[in-house]
Design a protein around this motif. Structure first.
Motif, PDB file in Angstrom:
ATOM      1  N   UNK A   1       0.807  -1.223   0.000  1.00  0.00           N
ATOM      2  CA  UNK A   1       0.000   0.000   0.000  1.00  0.00           C
ATOM      3  C   UNK A   1       0.840   1.272   0.000  1.00  0.00           C
ATOM      4  N   UNK A   2       2.002   1.220   0.595  1.00  0.00           N
ATOM      5  CA  UNK A   2       2.823   2.440   0.656  1.00  0.00           C
ATOM      6  C   UNK A   2       3.435   2.802  -0.708  1.00  0.00           C
ATOM      7  N   UNK A   3       3.364   1.870  -1.672  1.00  0.00           N
ATOM      8  CA  UNK A   3       3.998   2.120  -2.981  1.00  0.00           C
ATOM      9  C   UNK A   3       3.072   2.783  -4.001  1.00  0.00           C
ATOM     10  N   UNK A   4       1.768   2.664  -3.830  1.00  0.00           N
ATOM     11  CA  UNK A   4       0.771   3.230  -4.760  1.00  0.00           C
ATOM     12  C   UNK A   4       0.799   2.625  -6.159  1.00  0.00           C
ATOM     13  N   UNK A   5       1.659   1.660  -6.398  1.00  0.00           N
ATOM     14  CA  UNK A   5       1.696   1.042  -7.728  1.00  0.00           C
ATOM     15  C   UNK A   5       2.927   0.170  -7.898  1.00  0.00           C
ATOM     16  N   UNK A   6       3.092  -0.361  -9.101  1.00  0.00           N
ATOM     17  CA  UNK A   6       4.238  -1.223  -9.394  1.00  0.00           C
ATOM     18  C   UNK A   6       5.520  -0.396  -9.480  1.00  0.00           C
ATOM     19  N   UNK A   7       6.646  -1.101  -9.467  1.00  0.00           N
ATOM     20  CA  UNK A   7       7.932  -0.428  -9.622  1.00  0.00           C
ATOM     21  C   UNK A   7       8.034   0.157 -11.039  1.00  0.00           C
ATOM     22  N   UNK A   8       7.837  -0.704 -12.035  1.00  0.00           N
ATOM     23  CA  UNK A   8       7.748  -0.262 -13.426  1.00  0.00           C
ATOM     24  C   UNK A   8       6.563  -0.979 -14.082  1.00  0.00           C
ATOM     25  N   UNK A   9       6.034  -0.390 -15.147  1.00  0.00           N
ATOM     26  CA  UNK A   9       4.895  -0.974 -15.874  1.00  0.00           C
ATOM     27  C   UNK A   9       5.413  -1.879 -16.991  1.00  0.00           C
ATOM     28  N   UNK A  10       5.034  -3.166 -16.990  1.00  0.00           N
ATOM     29  CA  UNK A  10       5.416  -4.023 -18.118  1.00  0.00           C
ATOM     30  C   UNK A  10       4.516  -3.709 -19.328  1.00  0.00           C
ATOM     31  N   UNK A  11       5.092  -3.135 -20.364  1.00  0.00           N
ATOM     32  CA  UNK A  11       4.291  -2.794 -21.547  1.00  0.00           C
ATOM     33  C   UNK A  11       5.138  -2.988 -22.798  1.00  0.00           C
ATOM     34  N   UNK A  12       4.459  -3.181 -23.904  1.00  0.00           N
ATOM     35  CA  UNK A  12       5.108  -3.181 -25.212  1.00  0.00           C
ATOM     36  C   UNK A  12       4.196  -2.438 -26.179  1.00  0.00           C
ATOM     37  N   UNK A  13       4.795  -1.560 -26.971  1.00  0.00           N
ATOM     38  CA  UNK A  13       4.037  -0.792 -27.953  1.00  0.00           C
ATOM     39  C   UNK A  13       4.418  -1.271 -29.355  1.00  0.00           C
ATOM     40  N   UNK A  14       3.395  -1.631 -30.125  1.00  0.00           N
ATOM     41  CA  UNK A  14       3.595  -2.158 -31.478  1.00  0.00           C
ATOM     42  C   UNK A  14       3.014  -1.153 -32.474  1.00  0.00           C
TER      43      UNK A  14
END
Length: 275
Positions: free
Chosen positions: A177-190
């Motif tokens: 809860x103290x992080x408010x989200x993931x460390x980095x977002x796993x994404x790929x843009x095509x």
């Protein structure tokens, strides 16, 4: 994670009506009827096409049969990309059913990876989940799971079992809860208009000032041409799971609810239809 279970269900049960036809130059004993199937967006072509393979093998001369592969309008379809991504990237503005051509010969070595068994798909799928968790949690969540949990993720996808899959995947979508989200977002843009496979870089869901980064922020940083055209006219669409999310949508929410089962957000940038 915030529990928008209806969204998760809608994503999971997305289907694409598809018509498979055998390539005209394949040698057959008798005429091959087309084969129709509702393809799950979240799965992989080689995972759900056993019936297609059986249907067309019946009319083939056995000595002519080698590895099955698929193409759409001259483009070989990469089996290691999720089906929904393939459709969004290559066919999203065409009439349904999606018309896919089936081949058993002349495998395009330059364009496609071989897939001799479901073990190959499972290995690719688990490698993606591990990479995503390295970005989100420094691999801590996936490494704390047991082998049977990994197997349950795979079996949930393979057998199209929403509850079975999400019982385990939920853990991969949580964060302190103290992080408010993931460390980095796993994404790929095509991008449909480029030969480059995809764009992927480190992107945090929360700005240094504490505000939530949005899909628009991600695109501005990674692929600005997708949202700020040079001549002022928007010529592209940004698609995830067949829809155009609002650019104001927090990227953390999208990552939790609209990632594919491999835990990546697969984002397609495609030309906007002109008609």
């Amino acid at each position: 994670m915030t529990d928008d279970k209806d969204v998760l269900r809608d994503v999971w049960f997305g289907r694409i009506p598809t018509c498979f036809t055998l390539y005209q130059d394949e040698i057959t004993e008798r005429e091959a009827e087309p084969y129709y199937l509702l393809l799950p967006r979240i799965s992989y072509l080689t995972l759900v096409t056993d019936k297609v393979k059986k249907h067309f093998q019946k009319v083939m001369r056995q000595e002519e049969v080698s590895e099955i592969w698929f193409e759409y309008e001259g483009t070989p379809l990469k089996w290691h990309y999720p089906i929904g991504l393939l459709f969004d990237l290559h066919a999203s503005n065409t009439a349904l059913p999606w018309s896919i051509t089936v081949h058993f010969k002349n495998f395009p070595e330059k364009d496609l990876l071989h897939c001799h068994s479901k073990d190959v798909i499972e290995a690719h799928f688990m490698a993606s989940i591990k990479e995503a968790d390295a970005l989100k949690h420094k691999s801590q969540v996936i490494n704390e799971m047991q082998k049977k949990d990994h197997k349950q993720l795979w079996m949930g996808l393979q057998n199209d079992k929403f509850e079975q899959f999400w019982a385990i995947n939920r853990k991969l979508m949580e964060y302190p809860p103290e992080d408010s989200g993931f460390r980095y977002i796993p994404f790929r843009i095509y991008q449909a208009t480029t030969e480059r496979p995809f764009i992927q870089k480190l992107f945090r869901p929360i700005a240094s000032g504490g505000q939530l980064h949005t899909l628009g922020d991600l695109l501005k940083d990674v692929c600005p041409s997708a949202i700020t055209p040079e001549d002022g006219e928007q010529k592209t669409q940004v698609m995830i799971h067949g829809i155009e999310p609002m650019l104001e949508t927090p990227i953390q929410w999208l990552s939790e609810h609209m990632s594919y089962p491999d835990n990546f957000l697969h984002i397609s940038i495609i030309p906007r239809p002109t008609d």
